[in-house]
Design a protein around this motif. Structure first.
Motif, mmCIF file in Angstrom:
data_model
loop_
_atom_site.group_PDB
_atom_site.id
_atom_site.type_symbol
_atom_site.label_atom_id
_atom_site.label_comp_id
_atom_site.label_asym_id
_atom_site.label_seq_id
_atom_site.Cartn_x
_atom_site.Cartn_y
_atom_site.Cartn_z
ATOM 1 N N ALA A 120 2.845 7.724 5.228
ATOM 2 C CA ALA A 120 1.871 6.672 4.946
ATOM 3 C C ALA A 120 1.740 5.744 6.136
ATOM 4 C CB ALA A 120 2.287 5.893 3.708
ATOM 5 N N SER A 178 0.842 -1.198 0.000
ATOM 6 C CA SER A 178 0.000 0.000 0.000
ATOM 7 C C SER A 178 0.875 1.246 0.000
ATOM 8 C CB SER A 178 -0.921 0.000 1.215
ATOM 9 O OG SER A 178 -0.141 0.067 2.383
ATOM 10 N N GLU A 181 0.943 4.500 -2.587
ATOM 11 C CA GLU A 181 0.971 5.890 -2.130
ATOM 12 C C GLU A 181 2.117 6.649 -2.762
ATOM 13 O OE1 GLU A 181 -1.126 7.559 -0.103
ATOM 14 O OE2 GLU A 181 0.140 9.290 -0.546
ATOM 15 N N ARG A 230 1.564 7.351 -6.377
ATOM 16 C CA ARG A 230 0.617 8.445 -6.522
ATOM 17 C C ARG A 230 1.292 9.786 -6.303
ATOM 18 N NH1 ARG A 230 -3.420 7.332 -2.579
ATOM 19 N NH2 ARG A 230 -3.089 5.107 -2.780
ATOM 20 N N SER A 231 2.065 9.884 -5.228
ATOM 21 C CA SER A 231 2.643 11.198 -4.946
ATOM 22 C C SER A 231 3.756 11.545 -5.908
ATOM 23 C CB SER A 231 3.138 11.261 -3.500
ATOM 24 O OG SER A 231 3.780 10.065 -3.179
#
Lengths: 85, 190
Positions: B182, A73, A77, A80-81
Motif C-alpha cells: 500500500a 488508508s 486496504e 479489504r484484503s
C-alpha cells in the motif's frame, strides 16, 4: 508440589513429547517419528527462540512502515484484503 | 481432522485415550491457531493496537522504542486471543513488570543450590541434574509464566505457545506485506 514424575505415567509424557515433535518444522519435513525427549526439548527451545527473533524483526519492520505512511488508508486496504481472501 | 471447537466445553476428542484423569486443566486445542478466522481476528486487533502506538508515540520516540511497543502490543493481542486458557497467555496479560520481579526473586532463592554466583547468565552450566531437567528449565524460561511448572504442564503450554507464535508470525508478515504494498502504491503519483 513435590516432583511426582514417577507417578505421572511415562506414557503421558511420551505422548506430549511426540505431539510437540509434530509441531516442530524439522520433523514435519523428515517425517521421523521417534526422537529422544532431550532432542525434542532442545529443538523446541531453538524453535521458540527463532520464532521470537522473527517476531522482533517483524515488529521492527512494522514500526518502520507505520511511521512513514498514512495508517488510516492503509487500514482500509488491509481490511479489504483481509476480507477478500 | 477432528478439530473440537472448545468454546464451551473442554476438548474431549483430542487424543482418543480415555484413561487420562482430567483434573481441572482442559487441554487447549492447538489447531485453532491454524484457522483463518483466528488469524483475521488477530490481524484486525493488531492493526488497532499499532494505530494506538502510532498515536501515542508522536515524534520523540526512537525506532527501537516504537518497535518494542509494537512487539508488546502484538504479544498482548496474542495473549488475548488465547482467551486466558493457558498460563502463558495469562502471564503476558498480568504484566511484564511482574516477570522481572519474579525473576529477581527466583535469583535470590536459588532452588537447586548450584555453586556459581553468576545468576544472570542464561546458560549456567549444571552438571548435577539430568539433561532432561536442564533442558526443561531452559524451555520454562522461554515460555512466559512457565518457569517452575512440572514437565507435563510445561509441554502442554509449549505446544500451545508455539502454535500461537506461528500464527503471530503469519499475521504480522501478511500485514507487513500489505502495508509495504500500500505504501508503494500511494507513493506513486496517480
Amino acid at each position: 508440589m513435590s516432583s511426582r514424575r514417577s507417578r505421572i505415567s511415562e506414557e503421558e509424557i511420551t505422548e506430549l513429547i511426540s505431539k510437540l515433535q509434530s509441531l516442530l518444522p524439522e520433523t514435519r519435513r523428515r517425517g521421523a517419528s521417534r526422537a529422544s525427549a532431550a532432542k525434542v526439548l532442545k529443538e523446541t527451545c531453538n524453535y521458540i527462540k527463532s520464532l521470537h527473533r522473527e517476531v522482533d524483526d517483524l515488529s521492527d519492520r512494522l514500526s518502520e512502515l507505520m511511521a512513514t505512511m498514512d495508517v488510516d488508508s492503509a487500514q482500509a486496504e488491509i481490511v479489504r484484503s483481509l476480507f477478500r481472501s | 481432522m477432528a478439530i473440537s471447537n472448545a468454546e464451551g466445553d473442554p476438548a474431549t476428542g483430542n487424543e482418543g485415550g480415555g484413561e487420562r484423569k482430567r483434573k481441572r486443566r482442559a487441554d487447549p486445542p492447538v489447531a485453532k491457531w491454524r484457522t483463518e478466522g483466528e488469524q483475521k481476528t488477530y490481524s484486525s486487533k493488531l492493526i488497532e493496537a499499532i494505530r494506538r502506538v502510532r498515536r501515542s508515540s508522536a515524534a520523540a520516540a526512537t525506532d527501537h522504542s516504537r518497535s518494542r511497543a509494537v512487539r508488546a502490543a502484538a504479544d498482548r493481542a496474542l495473549a488475548v486471543a488465547g482467551r486466558g486458557r493457558t498460563r502463558w497467555s495469562r502471564a503476558i496479560l498480568s504484566g511484564r513488570k511482574l516477570k522481572l520481579w519474579v525473576r529477581a526473586r527466583a535469583c535470590r532463592r536459588k532452588p537447586l543450590g548450584s555453586i556459581t554466583a553468576a545468576s544472570a547468565s542464561h546458560t549456567t552450566p549444571k552438571s548435577k541434574p539430568p539433561t532432561l531437567e536442564r533442558k526443561a528449565r531452559v524451555l520454562g524460561r522461554l515460555v512466559p509464566g512457565c518457569r517452575k511448572l512440572p514437565l507435563l504442564t510445561l509441554l502442554e503450554e509449549a505446544s500451545d505457545y508455539i502454535a500461537a507464535l506461528e500464527m503471530q508470525v503469519r499475521a504480522m508478515s501478511a500485514i507487513a506485506e500489505i502495508l509495504s504494498a500500500a505504501g508503494a502504491a500511494t507513493a506513486e503519483p496517480m
